[in-house]
Design a protein around this motif. Structure first.
Motif, short mmCIF file in Angstrom:
data_model
loop_
_atom_site.label_atom_id
_atom_site.label_comp_id
_atom_site.label_asym_id
_atom_site.label_seq_id
_atom_site.Cartn_x
_atom_site.Cartn_y
_atom_site.Cartn_z
N ASN A 164 0.84 -1.20 0.00
CA ASN A 164 0.00 0.00 0.00
C ASN A 164 0.88 1.25 0.00
O ASN A 164 1.17 1.82 1.05
CB ASN A 164 -0.94 -0.01 1.20
N TYR A 165 1.31 1.67 -1.18
CA TYR A 165 2.21 2.82 -1.27
C TYR A 165 1.53 4.12 -0.85
O TYR A 165 2.19 5.14 -0.64
CB TYR A 165 2.77 2.95 -2.69
N ARG A 166 0.19 4.12 -0.72
CA ARG A 166 -0.51 5.33 -0.28
C ARG A 166 -0.38 5.58 1.22
O ARG A 166 -0.68 6.67 1.70
CB ARG A 166 -1.99 5.24 -0.67
N HIS A 204 4.74 3.56 -7.35
CA HIS A 204 5.49 4.26 -6.30
C HIS A 204 6.84 4.73 -6.84
O HIS A 204 7.27 5.88 -6.58
CB HIS A 204 5.67 3.31 -5.11
N ASN A 207 6.37 7.68 -9.13
CA ASN A 207 6.11 8.89 -8.34
C ASN A 207 7.42 9.45 -7.78
O ASN A 207 7.64 10.67 -7.78
CB ASN A 207 5.15 8.57 -7.20
#
Length: 279
Positions: A164-166, A204, A207
């Motif tokens: 879960n890169y968030r 990720h 980003n």
């Protein structure tokens, strides 16, 4: 030498190396690294497989009638699912090379603290020193690869399962580990690669690229199943990022195929990227 002195030594050496880059601008970004062949890499373009266990040489020989010409090999890492590789050795790698197979070395090291797969949660990256841990595991990957006869300028693909890169804290720890791993692998003369889900780790990394982060992996192996195989057009990667010859698309997983009377459960990959140089 204790860990702190070791890390300081790395930073001094790497800072000196960065100064030698043209214009003194530091390591190239994922947008402008250029052709890996200019750095001594060997490139393969075509289809390949990866399987939990390295197939026997007899199976690889039987599969010469298949459309595949490359094989991913899980050669090390504390989170590797098949640690007892019955066939993997220097002799096996030489034999695979002699049969015409290219090799993609995969290292399944520590996993993100917010990894999705429950069976990977016992191998979490340390929250305290993720960069140092990444460097140590990068060193381990290079030692193991070298012991198998995988020469410098070969890629080492870090396998980071979907996470879960968030989750901001988890993303910070995971990115620090990946950057440390990539920095160590690159400093020791190998090419740091990265495997993950296109919608998790790969997004990720892109980003982080857009944010201007350094020490990112130099080759991107993205998993996006049930689509046509292609190393271009991945929506979670910038069109110029990780090009040229720096991408692998895993386009199907857990499929069973038979050639020459030998059956394997495999993942399917479209490859345009560096492969191992076998001594």
């Amino acid at each position: 030498m204790d860990r702190r002195r070791k890390i300081i030594g790395y930073l001094v050496a790497l800072t000196a190396a960065a100064v030698q880059v043209v214009g003194g601008a530091g390591p190239a970004s994922a947008d402008d690294r250029g052709d890996p062949r200019d750095e001594g890499a060997v490139i393969f373009r075509g289809k390949g497989i990866d399987a939990c266990q390295a197939p026997s040489l007899n199976t690889l020989s039987a599969w010469e009638s298949s459309p595949y010409e490359a094989v991913g090999v899980y050669f090390g890492g504390r989170a590797r699912a098949c640690p007892n590789q019955h066939y993997l050795s220097r002799r096996w790698l030489t034999g695979a090379k002699d049969l015409g197979w290219r090799v993609l070395p995969v290292y399944v090291g520590s996993q993100s603290p917010c990894v999705s797969a429950s069976h990977k949660r016992g191998f979490s990256i340390s929250d305290d020193e993720p960069w140092d841990q990444g460097i140590e595991e990068g060193e381990d990957a290079v030692r193991r690869a070298s012991a198998l006869g995988i020469a410098s300028r070969s890629p080492i693909y870090l396998d980071m399962e979907a996470y879960n890169y968030r989750d901001a804290d988890c993303a910070r720890v995971t990115l620090s580990f990946i950057r440390g791993f990539s920095r160590a692998v690159g400093h020791l003369g190998y090419i740091p690669g990265f495997y993950s889900s296109a919608n998790a780790g790969v997004r990720h990394m892109d980003n982080a690229r857009r944010d201007g982060r350094s020490s990112l992996p130099e080759v991107m192996w993205f998993a996006r199943w049930r689509v046509s195989p292609s190393t271009t057009g991945e929506p979670n990667l910038g069109s110029r990022a990780w090009t040229p010859h720096r991408r692998i698309h895993q386009y199907a997983g857990n499929v069973t195929e038979t050639y020459g009377g030998r059956t394997l459960n495999i993942d399917r990959n479209q490859i345009d990227a560096p492969v191992a140089i076998i001594r």
